[in-house]
Motif scaffolding. Structure first.
Motif, short mmCIF file in Angstrom:
data_model
loop_
_atom_site.label_atom_id
_atom_site.label_comp_id
_atom_site.label_asym_id
_atom_site.label_seq_id
_atom_site.Cartn_x
_atom_site.Cartn_y
_atom_site.Cartn_z
N GLU A 1 0.80 -1.20 0.07
CA GLU A 1 0.03 -0.13 -0.05
C GLU A 1 0.91 1.31 -0.01
N SER A 2 1.94 1.22 0.69
CA SER A 2 2.69 2.55 1.04
C SER A 2 4.22 1.94 1.43
N PRO A 3 5.20 2.65 1.21
CA PRO A 3 6.32 2.39 1.75
C PRO A 3 6.38 2.91 3.05
N MET A 4 6.66 2.52 4.22
CA MET A 4 6.56 3.15 5.42
C MET A 4 7.28 2.06 6.32
N PRO A 5 7.96 2.58 7.52
CA PRO A 5 8.55 1.77 8.63
C PRO A 5 7.37 0.74 8.94
N THR A 6 7.80 -0.65 9.16
CA THR A 6 6.76 -1.68 9.14
C THR A 6 7.31 -2.84 10.15
N ILE A 7 6.48 -3.15 11.13
CA ILE A 7 6.59 -4.36 11.94
C ILE A 7 5.89 -5.32 11.50
N LEU A 8 6.31 -6.55 11.18
CA LEU A 8 5.44 -7.63 10.92
C LEU A 8 5.53 -8.79 12.00
N CYS A 9 4.39 -9.12 12.44
CA CYS A 9 4.42 -10.30 13.56
C CYS A 9 4.00 -11.67 13.01
#
Ligand SMILES: Cc1ncc(COP(=O)(O)O)c(C=O)c1O
Length: 473
Positions: free
Chosen positions: A228-236
Motif C-alpha cells: 500500500e505504501s512504503p513506511m516503517p513496518t513491523i510484521l509479526c
C-alpha cells in the motif's frame, strides 16, 4: 525462636532438608493425586490469611505451615496429566538449578559482580541459538516469559524501523515520530497486542491479515497490505497457534516482509521448539530469516516458571532499546556480558541457570525426543478421541495441540462441549481447558510435559469419554 541473626548454616540445614522433603513429597504425589485443586477460596483464606503477624515465627514452622496449608489450593500443574493452557513441567535438573538460583541469590544484571551467572547465560544463549537454528550472531535475553520477550523484541524492532527512517525513538519518543505500520495475523496471541500497547502502538492501529482454516496468516493477503505504501513496518508472524498449534509459512512471510523492508518478529512461544526436532524442523522452515524471535523455556523446555527467551538478529538495535548506563554500575568492558543490556529488567535473578541445566541434562537428542514425544502423545489423543462416538477433532494435529468438540444429538454442541470440559476438570484424572475456535466451543488439549506417558494419555482419554457420556441436556 530463631531470629535472623541466628540463621547460621547449622540452623539452615534442618529447614532446607525439611523443605526438600515437602518438595519431593509434592512431586511424588503428582502421579496419582487429583489434578485440580480441592480447596475453596474461603478455605484458603482461612488457612493462609489472618492478621499481619506482630512477632517473628520459627522459619521451619512458617515453611511447614505454608506447604501444608497451600497444598489443597494447588493444581498438579507440573504433573503428567495436566494438559491445560500451554504449560510445561519442571525437569529435575532445571528444578534443582532453580533452587541454586535462589540460594546463590545473585543479582544478574551485570557481569562484574557475578561473573559465573553471567557466563552461564552467555554459554546457554549460544546453545539455544544453535539448537533452534537461529543466526549465529543473534543477541539474546533471558526474560520472565514470552510476553516480555515480545516486549523486548518489539522495542528493538521499533528502534530499528524508526532509525532506518532517520528517527531516534530512544531519544525522541513517539511524539512526532514517523508512523509505524504494524501488521499481524488475525489469530496472533494476545501478548503481541499487549507488548505493542506497552510500546505505544494502539491496538486500533494494527493491520490484521486474514488467516487460513488453521489460523495461519495467509501470505497471499500480506503482500497487498505491505504494498500500500512504503513506511516503517513491523510484521509479526507466529510459530504455534495457541489453539491449533499451526505454524505460519515463515519463509514466505519473511521473504514478503523483507521485500518491503519490514522487521519480521516471530512469536514462537512453544512452536519454535519444532526447530529442535529433526523430524519437525521442516514446519519452521525459513525461521532463521526473521529479525527477532520470542519463546519460552517454561513451556516446552520444561523449566520452572518463569523463564522466557528473546533473540534478535540485530544486536545493535536490541542493545539500543534495552541498554542503560549509570555511574555507580560496573559495566563490563569486553570481558563479559551484562544481561541488563539485553533485558527490560534491571535487577534480576540468574534466570538462565535452570535453562542451562535443562539443556545439559537432556542434550540435543533428549530435547528432540521431548518435543517428538509430546507431539506423538497429542496424535494419540486425537486418534483415540476421534474414534469415540460423537467426538470431533477440529484441528490438524501437526504439533502438540488438540481441539476437541463433543456433538450433542439435540444439536447443542457448545453446551455439551463445555459441560464435558467442566466434568473432566471435576473428575480430577486430568485437567484441560476450553476455548472458542471459529465460533465453536472446543476442548483444548496441550501436551507439554516431559513426564507424560502413553498410559497417561490413555487414562485421560478414558476420563474424557466417560465425562462426555454423562451429558444430559
Ligand atoms: C503463542 C503464544 N504466544 C505468547 C504466549 C505468552 O507466553 P507467556 O505466558 O510466557 O508470556 C503464549 C502463552 O501460552 C502463547 O501460546
Amino acid at each position: 525462636m530463631t531470629t535472623p541473626k541466628e540463621r547460621t548454616p547449622m540452623a539452615l540445614q534442618p529447614l532446607l532438608d525439611e523443605t526438600a522433603t515437602y518438595a519431593s513429597g509434592f512431586l511424588e504425589g503428582l502421579a496419582e493425586r487429583r489434578v485440580a485443586p480441592t480447596a475453596t477460596a474461603e478455605e484458603l483464606r482461612e488457612q493462609l490469611g489472618g492478621p499481619l503477624p506482630d512477632e517473628p515465627h520459627e522459619p521451619r514452622q512458617v515453611v511447614a505451615d505454608l506447604a501444608k496449608r497451600a497444598e489443597p489450593g494447588l493444581m498438579a500443574m507440573p504433573g503428567r496429566r495436566f494438559f491445560g493452557f500451554v504449560i510445561g513441567g519442571s525437569l529435575p535438573a532445571a528444578l534443582a538449578a532453580d533452587w541454586l538460583v535462589s540460594t546463590w541469590d545473585q543479582n544478574t544484571g551485570l557481569y562484574a559482580p557475578t561473573p559465573a551467572t553471567s557466563i552461564i547465560e552467555e554459554v546457554c544463549g549460544a546453545w539455544l541459538i544453535e539448537l533452534l537454528g537461529l543466526p549465529e550472531d543473534a543477541s539474546f535475553g533471558f526474560v520472565t516469559g514470552c510476553q516480555m520477550a515480545h516486549f523486548t523484541a518489539l522495542a528493538a524492532a521499533r528502534h530499528h524501523v524508526l532509525e532506518t527512517d532517520g528517527w531516534d525513538v530512544e531519544a525522541n519518543g513517539l511524539t512526532d515520530a514517523p508512523p509505524v505500520r504494524v501488521v499481524l495475523g488475525e489469530e496472533r496471541h494476545i501478548t503481541i497486542d499487549r507488548a505493542l500497547r506497552f510500546l505505544g502502538f494502539g491496538v486500533a492501529s494494527l493491520r490484521p491479515i486474514p488467516v487460513d482454516g488453521q489460523g495461519r496468516m495467509r501470505p497471499d493477503a500480506l503482500g497487498a497490505v505491505l504494498a500500500e505504501s512504503p513506511m516503517p513496518t513491523i510484521l509479526c508472524a507466529q510459530a504455534g497457534n495457541i489453539n491449533t498449534g499451526a505454524i505460519e509459512p515463515l519463509r514466505a512471510i519473511c521473504d514478503i516482509g523483507h521485500e518491503s523492508g519490514a522487521w519480521v518478529h516471530v512469536d514462537g512461544a512453544f512452536g519454535i521448539w519444532a526447530a529442535a526436532s529433526p523430524t519437525l524442523r521442516p514446519l519452521v522452515d525459513g525461521i532463521e530469516l526473521a529479525d527477532s524471535w520470542a519463546t519460552d523455556a517454561h513451556k516446552w523446555l520444561n523449566v520452572p516458571y518463569d523463564s522466557g527467551l528473546v533473540f534478535c538478529a540485530h544486536p545493535a538495535a536490541h542493545q539500543a532499546a534495552m541498554g542503560t548506563h549509570a555511574s555507580y554500575l560496573i559495566h563490563s568492558e569486553g570481558q563479559g556480558r551484562d544481561p541488563m543490556d539485553w533485558n527490560p529488567e534491571f535487577s534480576r535473578r540468574a534466570r538462565g541457570l535452570p535453562v542451562y541445566a535443562a539443556i545439559r541434562s537432556l542434550g540435543r537428542s533428549g530435547i528432540a525426543d521431548l518435543i517428538d514425544r509430546c507431539c506423538a502423545h497429542a496424535r494419540r489423543f486425537a486418534r483415540a478421541l476421534g474414534q469415540a462416538p460423537g467426538v470431533e477433532i477440529l484441528n490438524e494435529v501437526a504439533l502438540n495441540q488438540v481441539l476437541v468438540r463433543f456433538l450433542d444429538p439435540g444439536g447443542d454442541h457448545d453446551a455439551r462441549t463445555r459441560a464435558t470440559i467442566k466434568a473432566v476438570q471435576e473428575d480430577g484424572t486430568c485437567w484441560l481447558g476450553g476455548t472458542t475456535w471459529r465460533g465453536k466451543a472446543a476442548m483444548r488439549i496441550s501436551v507439554c510435559n516431559w513426564s507424560t506417558t502413553a498410559e497417561d494419555v490413555d487414562r485421560s482419554v478414558e476420563a474424557i469419554v466417560r465425562a462426555a457420556s454423562r451429558w444430559r441436556r
